[in-house]
Design a protein around this motif. Structure first.
Motif, PDB file in Angstrom:
ATOM      1  N   HIS A 213       0.704  -1.049   0.003  1.00  0.00           N
ATOM      2  CA  HIS A 213       0.037   0.073  -0.015  1.00  0.00           C
ATOM      3  C   HIS A 213       0.927   1.168  -0.028  1.00  0.00           C
ATOM      4  N   ILE A 214       2.257   1.130   0.355  1.00  0.00           N
ATOM      5  CA  ILE A 214       3.063   2.430   0.135  1.00  0.00           C
ATOM      6  C   ILE A 214       3.871   2.377  -1.240  1.00  0.00           C
ATOM      7  N   PHE A 215       2.976   3.098  -1.951  1.00  0.00           N
ATOM      8  CA  PHE A 215       3.365   3.168  -3.544  1.00  0.00           C
ATOM      9  C   PHE A 215       4.887   3.883  -3.626  1.00  0.00           C
ATOM     10  N   SER A 216       5.054   4.487  -2.752  1.00  0.00           N
ATOM     11  CA  SER A 216       6.525   5.126  -2.972  1.00  0.00           C
ATOM     12  C   SER A 216       7.581   4.326  -2.710  1.00  0.00           C
ATOM     13  N   ARG A 217       7.348   2.977  -2.194  1.00  0.00           N
ATOM     14  CA  ARG A 217       8.321   2.033  -1.777  1.00  0.00           C
ATOM     15  C   ARG A 217       8.347   0.686  -2.949  1.00  0.00           C
ATOM     16  N   LEU A 218       7.470   0.705  -3.699  1.00  0.00           N
ATOM     17  CA  LEU A 218       7.166  -0.311  -4.397  1.00  0.00           C
ATOM     18  C   LEU A 218       8.290  -1.363  -4.872  1.00  0.00           C
ATOM     19  N   VAL A 219       9.342  -0.382  -5.297  1.00  0.00           N
ATOM     20  CA  VAL A 219      10.612  -0.782  -5.755  1.00  0.00           C
ATOM     21  C   VAL A 219      11.760  -1.330  -4.661  1.00  0.00           C
ATOM     22  N   ASP A 220      10.985  -1.192  -3.319  1.00  0.00           N
ATOM     23  CA  ASP A 220      12.052  -1.818  -2.202  1.00  0.00           C
ATOM     24  C   ASP A 220      11.482  -3.116  -2.024  1.00  0.00           C
ATOM     25  N   TYR A 221      11.822  -4.171  -2.989  1.00  0.00           N
ATOM     26  CA  TYR A 221      11.348  -5.486  -2.876  1.00  0.00           C
ATOM     27  C   TYR A 221      11.106  -6.218  -1.845  1.00  0.00           C
ATOM     28  N   GLN A 222       9.926  -6.703  -1.606  1.00  0.00           N
ATOM     29  CA  GLN A 222       9.656  -7.349  -0.244  1.00  0.00           C
ATOM     30  C   GLN A 222       9.718  -8.814  -0.059  1.00  0.00           C
TER      31      GLN A 222
END
Length: 355
Positions: A213-222
């Motif tokens: 849900h945190i769109f700004s962190r979508l490339v911080d792959y989880q």
């Protein structure tokens, strides 16, 4: 219509629009099935997708047995057949018995088939072809005794027949939304119990991962998935056209209440079905079948396809399923509609006798 209009201006779509309506669906569907944990609900495109999740996460050993009610809808059969070869899993079908007290005998035979080799029992809340009610409470008790799973296809019943997760305790409940839930095609809901809490989804989409849900962190792959059943949401689950439709349908079902739908259907069908039995038709007792979906079996020799053609001429729409005519009334029907069905059956029977 609002969903289609919103697609004309994607700049008006906010991050919350991807999640909030889905959470409302989870809460509304949880109300329908008496589920206290909405995060155990995921969004699926079809019943086969939900069953595919089950199949992927079954922990199987050679010799395990999967018990299936006979003549089930294929979406609740093919996933288990695919497990037979590589995993040496055996699929056991429990066919429907013939004659009177069919539902009672069928449930007894399913219970007798469950043993220590049983890994899972998978069947509908009711049978899709004739509405036979399966005794899920007794089956759940028996599966617990042997350490087996209970997986339920609720597509033909959820929304019109009361169901309680707290009462039946299924490990999974899979429901396509276009039937009794009155939603659109290609979207539905599934409940997954604790057995599936750490399972693998069928697909790796961005929303299935933690903090999506945190769109700004979508490339911080989880590396972590969403908690509970949220990890199983289908890709593009936020579908901005289908989701509002299903949500509104769920709200309507909850306003009507499934038990009231069942009572109403029983009221409008009781006398017409008694008339059919007097004409020699076979109808299961009301305690062994649903009132919103049931099978009527003709006297010996009557042509079901000829009957269906006659009914269509009179704008009475039913289905032929196996050796029965499947009838599925709802709140938009009246007792008069059912008597029209009786008269059409009588007319075809008379023609058959003359010929």
């Amino acid at each position: 219509i609002k969903g289609i209009q919103a697609k004309k201006n994607p700049t008006g779509v906010s991050p919350s629009d991807f999640f909030d309506p889905l959470n409302q669906i989870r809460e509304g569907f949880s109300q329908i099935i008496d589920n206290p944990e909405p995060n155990r609900i995921c969004i699926i495109p079809s019943a086969s997708y939900g069953m595919g999740i089950v199949a992927r996460n079954l922990q199987l050993e050679p010799g395990d047995n999967v018990i299936v009610a006979g003549d089930q809808f294929p979406s609740n059969v093919y996933p288990w057949l695919s497990l037979e070869g590589p995993n040496a899993v055996r699929v056991t079908y429990i066919p429907a018995p013939k004659g009177t007290h069919r539902g009672k005998m069928w449930n007894e035979q399913i219970l007798d088939a469950i043993d220590t080799a049983t890994k899972m029992v998978t069947l509908g809340h009711i049978h899709w072809a004739d509405g036979t009610i399966f005794d899920l409470k007794a089956i759940r008790k028996r599966t617990k005794e042997v350490g087996a799973l209970l997986v339920v296809d609720g597509t033909q019943s959820i929304g019109a027949l009361p169901f309680s997760v707290k009462n039946f305790e299924p490990d999974a409940l899979i429901v396509a939304g276009y039937k009794c839930m009155m939603g659109p095609y290609s979207i539905g809901c599934a409940y997954f119990g604790p057995y599936f809490d750490e399972g693998l989804p069928l697909e790796e989409n961005w929303k299935n991962r933690k903090d999506s849900h945190i769109f700004s962190r979508l490339v911080d792959y989880q590396p972590e998935y969403q908690p509970g059943a949220l990890r199983y949401d289908v890709g593009e689950s936020s579908n901005f056209i289908l989701v509002p439709m299903l949500l509104e349908a769920i709200r309507q079902v909850n306003a009507w209440e499934p038990w009231k739908i069942q009572v109403y259907c029983k009221h409008i069908t009781a006398a017409p079905l008694e008339a059919l039995t007097q004409m020699g038709w076979e109808v299961e007792g009301s305690d062994q079948r649903a009132s919103h979906l049931f099978g009527i079996r003709p006297p010996m020799g009557l042509d079901l396809l000829a009957l269906k053609a006659q009914l269509e001429k009179e704008k009475i729409f039913v289905s032929v399923r196996g050796d029965a005519i499947r009838v599925s009334p709802s709140v938009y029907n009246t007792e008069e509609d059912l008597y029209r069905l009786v008269e059409a059956c009588k007319k075809v029977g008379a023609k058959e006798r003359v010929s």
